[in-house]
Design an enzyme around this catalytic site. Sequence first.
Site, PDB file in Angstrom:
ATOM      1  N   THR A  42       1.278  -1.761   0.032  1.00  0.00           N
ATOM      2  CA  THR A  42      -0.233  -0.058  -0.544  1.00  0.00           C
ATOM      3  C   THR A  42       0.650   0.989   0.188  1.00  0.00           C
ATOM      4  O   THR A  42       2.021   1.325   0.620  1.00  0.00           O
ATOM      5  CB  THR A  42      -0.498   0.076   1.314  1.00  0.00           C
ATOM      6  OG1 THR A  42      -1.362   1.578   1.289  1.00  0.00           O
ATOM      7  CG2 THR A  42      -0.551  -0.389   2.647  1.00  0.00           C
ATOM      8  N   ASP A  43       0.186   2.542  -0.343  1.00  0.00           N
ATOM      9  CA  ASP A  43       1.118   3.334  -0.738  1.00  0.00           C
ATOM     10  C   ASP A  43       1.225   4.424   0.631  1.00  0.00           C
ATOM     11  O   ASP A  43       2.168   5.280   1.478  1.00  0.00           O
ATOM     12  CB  ASP A  43       0.031   4.501  -1.636  1.00  0.00           C
ATOM     13  CG  ASP A  43      -0.785   4.701  -1.110  1.00  0.00           C
ATOM     14  OD1 ASP A  43      -1.872   4.801  -0.036  1.00  0.00           O
ATOM     15  OD2 ASP A  43      -1.465   5.773  -1.625  1.00  0.00           O
ATOM     16  N   GLU A  44       0.579   3.643   2.206  1.00  0.00           N
ATOM     17  CA  GLU A  44       0.672   4.165   3.461  1.00  0.00           C
ATOM     18  C   GLU A  44       1.516   3.902   3.753  1.00  0.00           C
ATOM     19  O   GLU A  44       1.876   4.519   5.195  1.00  0.00           O
ATOM     20  CB  GLU A  44      -0.631   3.525   4.735  1.00  0.00           C
ATOM     21  CG  GLU A  44      -2.362   3.931   3.651  1.00  0.00           C
ATOM     22  CD  GLU A  44      -3.482   3.373   4.647  1.00  0.00           C
ATOM     23  OE1 GLU A  44      -2.918   2.918   6.047  1.00  0.00           O
ATOM     24  OE2 GLU A  44      -4.672   2.988   3.768  1.00  0.00           O
TER      25      GLU A  44
ATOM     26  N   TYR B 213      -1.864  -0.766  10.554  1.00  0.00           N
ATOM     27  CA  TYR B 213      -2.321  -1.333  10.395  1.00  0.00           C
ATOM     28  C   TYR B 213      -0.426  -0.737   8.947  1.00  0.00           C
ATOM     29  O   TYR B 213       0.327  -1.771   8.605  1.00  0.00           O
ATOM     30  CB  TYR B 213      -3.430  -1.219   9.820  1.00  0.00           C
ATOM     31  CG  TYR B 213      -2.789  -1.461   7.802  1.00  0.00           C
ATOM     32  CD1 TYR B 213      -2.931  -2.997   7.253  1.00  0.00           C
ATOM     33  CD2 TYR B 213      -3.172  -0.294   6.768  1.00  0.00           C
ATOM     34  CE1 TYR B 213      -3.058  -3.099   5.383  1.00  0.00           C
ATOM     35  CE2 TYR B 213      -2.968  -0.371   5.873  1.00  0.00           C
ATOM     36  CZ  TYR B 213      -3.118  -1.780   4.586  1.00  0.00           C
ATOM     37  OH  TYR B 213      -2.945  -1.994   2.941  1.00  0.00           O
TER      38      TYR B 213
ATOM     39  N   LYS C 182       2.267  -3.492   7.224  1.00  0.00           N
ATOM     40  CA  LYS C 182       2.542  -3.650   5.819  1.00  0.00           C
ATOM     41  C   LYS C 182       4.020  -2.583   5.272  1.00  0.00           C
ATOM     42  O   LYS C 182       4.453  -3.531   4.739  1.00  0.00           O
ATOM     43  CB  LYS C 182       1.382  -3.099   5.045  1.00  0.00           C
ATOM     44  CG  LYS C 182       0.372  -3.238   5.597  1.00  0.00           C
ATOM     45  CD  LYS C 182       0.264  -4.281   4.381  1.00  0.00           C
ATOM     46  CE  LYS C 182       0.355  -4.802   3.389  1.00  0.00           C
ATOM     47  NZ  LYS C 182       0.018  -6.120   2.408  1.00  0.00           N
TER      48      LYS C 182
END
Length: 344
Positions: free
Chosen positions: A124-126, A160, A164
Amino acid sequence: MEYKNIIVTGGAGFIGSNFVHYVAKNHPEVNIMVLDKLTYAGNKENLAGLNPEKVKLVVGDICDAELVDELVSKTDAVIHYAAESHNDNSLKDPSPFIETNIIGTYTLLEACRKHNVRFHHVSTDEVYGDLPLREDLPGHGEGEGEKFTPESRYNPSSPYSSSKASSDLLVKAWVRSFNVQATISNCSNNYGPYQYIEKFIPRQITNVLCGIKPKLYGTGQNVRDWIHTEDHSSAVWTILTKGKIGETYLIGADGEQNNKDVLEMILEAMGQPKDAYDVVKDRPGHDLRYAIDSTKLREELGWKPQFTNFKEGLEDTINWYRDNRSWWEKDKEAVENNYAKNGQ
Ligand code: NAD
Ligand code: TDX
């Protein structure tokens, strides 16, 4: 390079199942083994209509080293989608995020290392944290503002996104130290049919369908860079078959929107007044803005998104939830009760 036998972890979830349908439709010669634990977010119905000769489901845990070793020994490539994926859940109880996202990825990497199997890690970009809002920039929003690139610094905000980020770093280390044949993709926010109703867009659509007022966190100025899940699938296939080992590719479709605007679009499309929503408690540590620069993927691998009209994609998504009530209705009360306990 094309692969004849692939494992798709998390292939019964929202994005993983879209990828399975995408491959089954566009590359019908490929044999697909879905490895999925069927958590609350996994659903066998997401795989309905596929040829059982070509797509098989193994219900199991990616942390189960024995099972993973056995399955990986018989495959050519692993496309790794399985994860705990919801930020709000990670703020309540981080433990399954550590287990699945970190230990699970480690377990898969070890098996791919042992059997010399190609690995693609879906992330993810997060992992890059957030960007300032454009209106907070000097010049008050002139120009596009900064976007994430593969060189951006890792700076995750939530349990989260940090789990990741940890899994991405494991992949990078397994490539460098053990020569595992892996690639990584970091994608922006997905939307489309089959998304679990805890997430922003399907939560608000199903709220309206149930006569519940949509819930906006805080001011609603937070920006997400929306991409249709099918564009994510075509990008992952492109990276799997054409990507360079050890590289990271960012996936995005220039779909920046703030949450308030998205909510107003949903309300308008569903025939509701634009202000028919509740403002609820903000998410702690709420990331302000995500924005992806996908130049590398577009220029080096020739990928481009097909679903570029967000309003149209959103209307199709609304129609899907309207037409598939039985898919989501059984979970609606529990999901909303859970949010209500949190003031959201
Ligand atoms: P999802 O929650 O809808 O699906 C996750 C799937 O993984 C479910 O089918 C679940 O049963 C399975 N799973 C969970 N734990 C497992 C375990 N221990 N063993 C085997 N299977 C397990 O998630 P999603 O939104 O489809 O996201 C899929 C992937 O894409 C994730 O890795 C996520 O980080 C990444 N991603 C998501 C988005 C997004 O907008 N949703 C954006 C970028 C990246
Ligand atoms: O009811 C809500 N009201 C609201 O305002 C919910 C559920 C969310 N929000 C806001 C929070 C975010 O700014 O909407 C935005 C989107 O929220 P989510 O759907 O929870 O997504 P986000 O936290 O941005 O993360 C998503 O994109 C990146 C996915 O869930 C992740 O798996 C992915 O990695």
